[in-house]
Design a protein around this motif. Structure first.
Motif, mmCIF file in Angstrom:
data_model
loop_
_atom_site.group_PDB
_atom_site.id
_atom_site.type_symbol
_atom_site.label_atom_id
_atom_site.label_comp_id
_atom_site.label_asym_id
_atom_site.label_seq_id
_atom_site.Cartn_x
_atom_site.Cartn_y
_atom_site.Cartn_z
ATOM 1 N N PRO A 46 0.819 -1.281 -0.056
ATOM 2 C CA PRO A 46 0.031 0.024 -0.107
ATOM 3 C C PRO A 46 0.931 1.350 0.079
ATOM 4 O O PRO A 46 1.864 1.477 0.788
ATOM 5 N N GLY A 47 0.267 2.170 -1.011
ATOM 6 C CA GLY A 47 1.094 3.550 -0.879
ATOM 7 C C GLY A 47 1.529 3.658 -2.394
ATOM 8 O O GLY A 47 1.903 4.740 -2.923
ATOM 9 N N GLY A 48 2.145 2.706 -2.683
ATOM 10 C CA GLY A 48 2.851 2.449 -4.089
ATOM 11 C C GLY A 48 3.784 3.390 -4.254
ATOM 12 O O GLY A 48 4.560 4.009 -3.370
ATOM 13 N N GLU A 49 3.979 3.936 -5.378
ATOM 14 C CA GLU A 49 4.728 4.936 -5.817
ATOM 15 C C GLU A 49 4.545 6.502 -5.159
ATOM 16 O O GLU A 49 5.378 7.381 -5.371
ATOM 17 N N PHE A 50 3.450 6.639 -4.652
ATOM 18 C CA PHE A 50 2.924 7.918 -4.189
ATOM 19 C C PHE A 50 3.367 8.108 -2.601
ATOM 20 O O PHE A 50 3.303 9.531 -2.304
ATOM 21 N N LEU A 51 3.522 7.209 -2.113
ATOM 22 C CA LEU A 51 3.587 7.417 -0.493
ATOM 23 C C LEU A 51 4.880 8.167 -0.238
ATOM 24 O O LEU A 51 4.942 9.198 0.636
ATOM 25 N N VAL A 52 6.043 7.696 -0.503
ATOM 26 C CA VAL A 52 7.396 8.430 -0.093
ATOM 27 C C VAL A 52 7.313 9.766 -0.652
ATOM 28 O O VAL A 52 7.710 10.721 0.290
ATOM 29 N N PRO A 53 7.063 10.331 -1.788
ATOM 30 C CA PRO A 53 7.037 11.435 -2.189
ATOM 31 C C PRO A 53 6.159 12.571 -1.318
ATOM 32 O O PRO A 53 6.266 13.389 -0.811
ATOM 33 N N ALA A 54 4.674 11.829 -0.982
ATOM 34 C CA ALA A 54 3.940 12.766 -0.172
ATOM 35 C C ALA A 54 4.105 12.967 1.157
ATOM 36 O O ALA A 54 4.365 13.861 1.611
ATOM 37 N N LEU A 55 5.046 11.915 1.666
ATOM 38 C CA LEU A 55 5.657 12.044 3.250
ATOM 39 C C LEU A 55 6.712 12.956 3.056
ATOM 40 O O LEU A 55 6.799 13.878 4.282
ATOM 41 N N ALA A 56 7.388 12.978 2.099
ATOM 42 C CA ALA A 56 8.633 13.961 2.058
ATOM 43 C C ALA A 56 8.179 15.416 2.006
ATOM 44 O O ALA A 56 8.999 16.180 2.256
ATOM 45 N N THR A 57 7.092 15.784 1.387
ATOM 46 C CA THR A 57 6.697 17.041 1.294
ATOM 47 C C THR A 57 5.971 17.611 2.699
ATOM 48 O O THR A 57 6.020 18.848 2.884
ATOM 49 N N VAL A 58 5.947 16.561 3.703
ATOM 50 C CA VAL A 58 5.053 17.201 5.043
ATOM 51 C C VAL A 58 6.285 17.001 6.024
ATOM 52 O O VAL A 58 5.798 17.591 7.332
ATOM 53 N N ALA A 59 7.197 15.946 5.918
ATOM 54 C CA ALA A 59 7.693 15.671 7.091
ATOM 55 C C ALA A 59 9.179 16.290 7.223
ATOM 56 O O ALA A 59 9.762 16.355 6.100
ATOM 57 N N GLU A 60 9.633 16.877 8.243
ATOM 58 C CA GLU A 60 10.836 17.537 8.570
ATOM 59 C C GLU A 60 11.796 16.612 8.081
ATOM 60 O O GLU A 60 12.801 16.757 7.467
ATOM 61 N N ARG A 61 11.823 15.410 8.825
ATOM 62 C CA ARG A 61 12.708 14.440 8.665
ATOM 63 C C ARG A 61 11.875 13.214 8.201
ATOM 64 O O ARG A 61 10.779 12.697 9.145
#
Length: 197
Positions: A46-61
Protein backbone atom coordinates in the motif's frame (compact mmCIF):
# COMPACT_ATOMS: atom_id res chain seq x y z
CA UNK A 1 -3.97 -11.94 1.59
CA UNK A 2 -1.06 -11.79 -0.85
CA UNK A 3 -3.03 -13.46 -3.65
CA UNK A 4 -5.95 -11.06 -3.15
CA UNK A 5 -3.54 -8.14 -3.43
CA UNK A 6 -1.99 -9.51 -6.59
CA UNK A 7 -5.45 -9.91 -8.13
CA UNK A 8 -6.44 -6.29 -7.38
CA UNK A 9 -7.03 -4.40 -10.66
CA UNK A 10 -4.28 -1.88 -11.44
CA UNK A 11 -6.67 1.09 -11.59
CA UNK A 12 -8.14 0.20 -8.17
CA UNK A 13 -4.66 -0.17 -6.67
CA UNK A 14 -3.56 3.17 -8.08
CA UNK A 15 -6.63 4.93 -6.68
CA UNK A 16 -6.07 3.31 -3.28
CA UNK A 17 -2.37 4.19 -3.32
CA UNK A 18 -3.14 7.85 -4.04
CA UNK A 19 -5.75 7.95 -1.26
CA UNK A 20 -3.36 6.29 1.20
CA UNK A 21 -0.52 8.69 0.37
CA UNK A 22 -2.84 11.67 0.85
CA UNK A 23 -4.17 10.26 4.13
CA UNK A 24 -0.65 9.53 5.39
CA UNK A 25 0.46 13.09 4.64
CA UNK A 26 -2.61 14.43 6.42
CA UNK A 27 -1.88 12.25 9.46
CA UNK A 28 1.65 13.70 9.60
CA UNK A 29 0.24 17.23 9.56
CA UNK A 30 -2.41 16.43 12.18
CA UNK A 31 0.11 14.73 14.45
CA UNK A 32 2.57 17.60 14.16
CA UNK A 33 5.29 14.97 13.83
CA UNK A 34 8.62 16.53 12.82
CA UNK A 35 10.22 13.10 12.37
CA UNK A 36 8.28 10.34 10.65
CA UNK A 37 9.42 6.74 10.20
CA UNK A 38 7.83 4.99 7.25
CA UNK A 39 8.57 2.32 4.64
CA UNK A 40 9.29 2.15 0.94
CA UNK A 41 6.47 0.18 -0.72
CA UNK A 42 7.75 -2.89 -2.56
CA UNK A 43 5.65 -4.74 -5.10
CA UNK A 44 1.95 -4.61 -4.21
CA UNK A 45 2.42 -2.80 -0.89
CA UNK A 46 0.00 0.00 0.00
CA UNK A 47 1.06 3.51 -0.92
CA UNK A 48 2.90 2.45 -4.07
CA UNK A 49 4.95 5.09 -5.84
CA UNK A 50 3.03 7.92 -4.15
CA UNK A 51 3.76 7.31 -0.47
CA UNK A 52 7.38 8.43 -0.06
CA UNK A 53 7.01 11.63 -2.16
CA UNK A 54 3.85 12.59 -0.24
CA UNK A 55 5.54 12.08 3.13
CA UNK A 56 8.69 13.90 2.02
CA UNK A 57 6.65 17.05 1.37
CA UNK A 58 5.21 17.21 4.91
CA UNK A 59 7.77 15.64 7.26
CA UNK A 60 10.78 17.65 8.39
CA UNK A 61 12.68 14.36 8.67
CA UNK A 62 11.60 11.18 6.94
CA UNK A 63 13.30 8.01 8.17
CA UNK A 64 13.18 4.97 5.89
CA UNK A 65 14.29 1.43 6.71
CA UNK A 66 17.38 -0.50 5.73
CA UNK A 67 16.97 -4.28 6.03
CA UNK A 68 19.85 -5.88 7.94
CA UNK A 69 21.20 -9.42 7.61
CA UNK A 70 19.27 -10.55 10.73
CA UNK A 71 16.01 -9.05 9.33
CA UNK A 72 16.12 -6.21 11.87
CA UNK A 73 15.91 -2.66 10.55
CA UNK A 74 18.43 0.16 10.50
CA UNK A 75 17.25 3.62 9.44
CA UNK A 76 18.47 6.45 7.24
CA UNK A 77 17.07 9.91 6.61
CA UNK A 78 15.55 10.20 3.15
CA UNK A 79 17.44 12.75 1.03
CA UNK A 80 15.65 12.03 -2.25
CA UNK A 81 17.95 9.21 -3.31
CA UNK A 82 17.75 5.44 -3.11
CA UNK A 83 20.11 2.52 -3.35
CA UNK A 84 19.34 -1.17 -3.83
CA UNK A 85 19.49 -3.33 -0.72
CA UNK A 86 18.85 -6.96 0.17
CA UNK A 87 16.29 -8.80 -1.96
CA UNK A 88 16.29 -5.87 -4.40
CA UNK A 89 14.58 -3.53 -1.93
CA UNK A 90 14.86 0.22 -2.48
CA UNK A 91 16.56 1.77 0.52
CA UNK A 92 17.53 5.33 1.42
CA UNK A 93 21.08 6.12 0.32
CA UNK A 94 21.96 8.35 3.30
CA UNK A 95 24.12 7.51 6.32
CA UNK A 96 22.83 4.75 8.60
CA UNK A 97 21.44 6.06 11.89
CA UNK A 98 21.19 2.79 13.84
CA UNK A 99 18.38 0.49 14.91
CA UNK A 100 17.20 2.83 17.66
CA UNK A 101 16.72 5.87 15.38
CA UNK A 102 13.02 4.99 15.17
CA UNK A 103 12.69 6.02 18.83
CA UNK A 104 12.93 9.66 17.73
CA UNK A 105 9.92 9.45 15.41
CA UNK A 106 6.64 11.13 16.31
CA UNK A 107 4.66 8.90 13.95
CA UNK A 108 5.46 5.47 12.51
CA UNK A 109 3.76 4.20 9.34
CA UNK A 110 4.08 0.45 8.78
CA UNK A 111 3.38 -2.03 6.03
CA UNK A 112 1.20 -5.04 6.72
CA UNK A 113 -1.17 -7.51 5.12
CA UNK A 114 -4.02 -7.02 7.61
CA UNK A 115 -4.92 -5.45 10.96
CA UNK A 116 -7.66 -6.30 13.47
CA UNK A 117 -9.56 -4.04 15.92
CA UNK A 118 -7.40 -5.53 18.69
CA UNK A 119 -4.36 -3.99 17.01
CA UNK A 120 -2.97 -7.30 15.77
CA UNK A 121 -0.94 -6.80 12.61
CA UNK A 122 -0.29 -9.52 10.05
CA UNK A 123 3.09 -8.90 8.45
CA UNK A 124 5.08 -10.71 5.80
CA UNK A 125 6.60 -13.17 8.26
CA UNK A 126 10.12 -11.80 8.67
CA UNK A 127 9.46 -10.13 12.03
CA UNK A 128 11.28 -6.91 11.08
CA UNK A 129 8.54 -4.55 12.23
CA UNK A 130 7.72 -6.58 15.34
CA UNK A 131 11.32 -5.90 16.33
CA UNK A 132 11.13 -2.15 15.87
CA UNK A 133 7.74 -1.55 17.51
CA UNK A 134 9.05 -1.91 21.10
CA UNK A 135 11.64 0.78 20.32
CA UNK A 136 9.08 3.53 19.77
CA UNK A 137 6.44 5.29 21.84
CA UNK A 138 5.01 6.94 18.72
CA UNK A 139 1.58 6.35 17.23
CA UNK A 140 1.88 3.34 14.92
CA UNK A 141 -0.37 3.06 11.88
CA UNK A 142 -0.52 0.41 9.16
CA UNK A 143 -1.54 1.27 5.59
CA UNK A 144 -3.90 -1.27 4.02
CA UNK A 145 -5.85 -1.95 0.86
CA UNK A 146 -9.66 -2.33 0.98
CA UNK A 147 -10.86 -5.39 2.88
CA UNK A 148 -7.64 -5.86 4.88
CA UNK A 149 -9.03 -4.51 8.17
CA UNK A 150 -10.41 -7.77 9.55
CA UNK A 151 -12.56 -8.63 12.58
CA UNK A 152 -10.02 -11.11 13.94
CA UNK A 153 -6.48 -12.24 13.24
CA UNK A 154 -4.30 -14.92 14.83
CA UNK A 155 -1.58 -13.57 17.12
CA UNK A 156 1.75 -15.00 18.21
CA UNK A 157 3.42 -14.11 21.53
CA UNK A 158 6.04 -11.97 19.74
CA UNK A 159 3.46 -9.94 17.79
CA UNK A 160 3.40 -6.24 18.66
CA UNK A 161 0.10 -4.41 18.45
CA UNK A 162 -0.45 -1.20 16.48
CA UNK A 163 -2.55 1.90 17.18
CA UNK A 164 -4.45 2.09 13.95
CA UNK A 165 -4.88 1.28 10.30
CA UNK A 166 -5.79 3.26 7.20
CA UNK A 167 -7.70 1.47 4.44
CA UNK A 168 -7.38 3.04 1.02
CA UNK A 169 -10.44 3.21 -1.17
CA UNK A 170 -11.06 6.19 -3.45
CA UNK A 171 -10.77 7.98 -0.13
CA UNK A 172 -9.11 6.59 2.98
CA UNK A 173 -10.84 5.22 6.07
CA UNK A 174 -8.99 5.40 9.40
CA UNK A 175 -9.59 2.71 12.02
CA UNK A 176 -8.26 3.17 15.55
CA UNK A 177 -7.58 -0.10 17.33
CA UNK A 178 -7.30 -1.16 20.95
CA UNK A 179 -3.62 -1.84 20.32
CA UNK A 180 -2.27 1.11 22.27
CA UNK A 181 -3.43 4.02 24.36
CA UNK A 182 -3.87 7.26 22.45
CA UNK A 183 -2.79 10.20 24.57
CA UNK A 184 -2.66 12.48 21.54
CA UNK A 185 -5.77 14.52 20.77
CA UNK A 186 -5.13 15.03 17.05
CA UNK A 187 -6.50 11.58 16.24
CA UNK A 188 -10.06 12.55 17.20
CA UNK A 189 -10.54 14.06 13.72
CA UNK A 190 -10.41 10.50 12.43
CA UNK A 191 -13.12 8.41 13.97
CA UNK A 192 -13.10 4.79 12.99
CA UNK A 193 -15.06 3.90 9.90
CA UNK A 194 -16.66 1.24 12.12
CA UNK A 195 -18.03 3.56 14.82
CA UNK A 196 -20.40 5.58 12.69
CA UNK A 197 -17.95 8.48 12.40
Amino acid sequence: MRSVRRAMPAHARTAADRALADAAADLVRRAGAATVAAYVPHGPEPGGEFLVPALATVAERLLLPVLLADNDLDWAEYDGTFTTGRFGLREPAGPRLGRDAVAGAGLVLLPGLAVSPAGTRLGQGGGSYDRILPRTQATTIVLLYPGEYLADLPAEPHDQRVCGAVEGYDTAHVHWTNGCSMTQHWHSKYRSANDGG
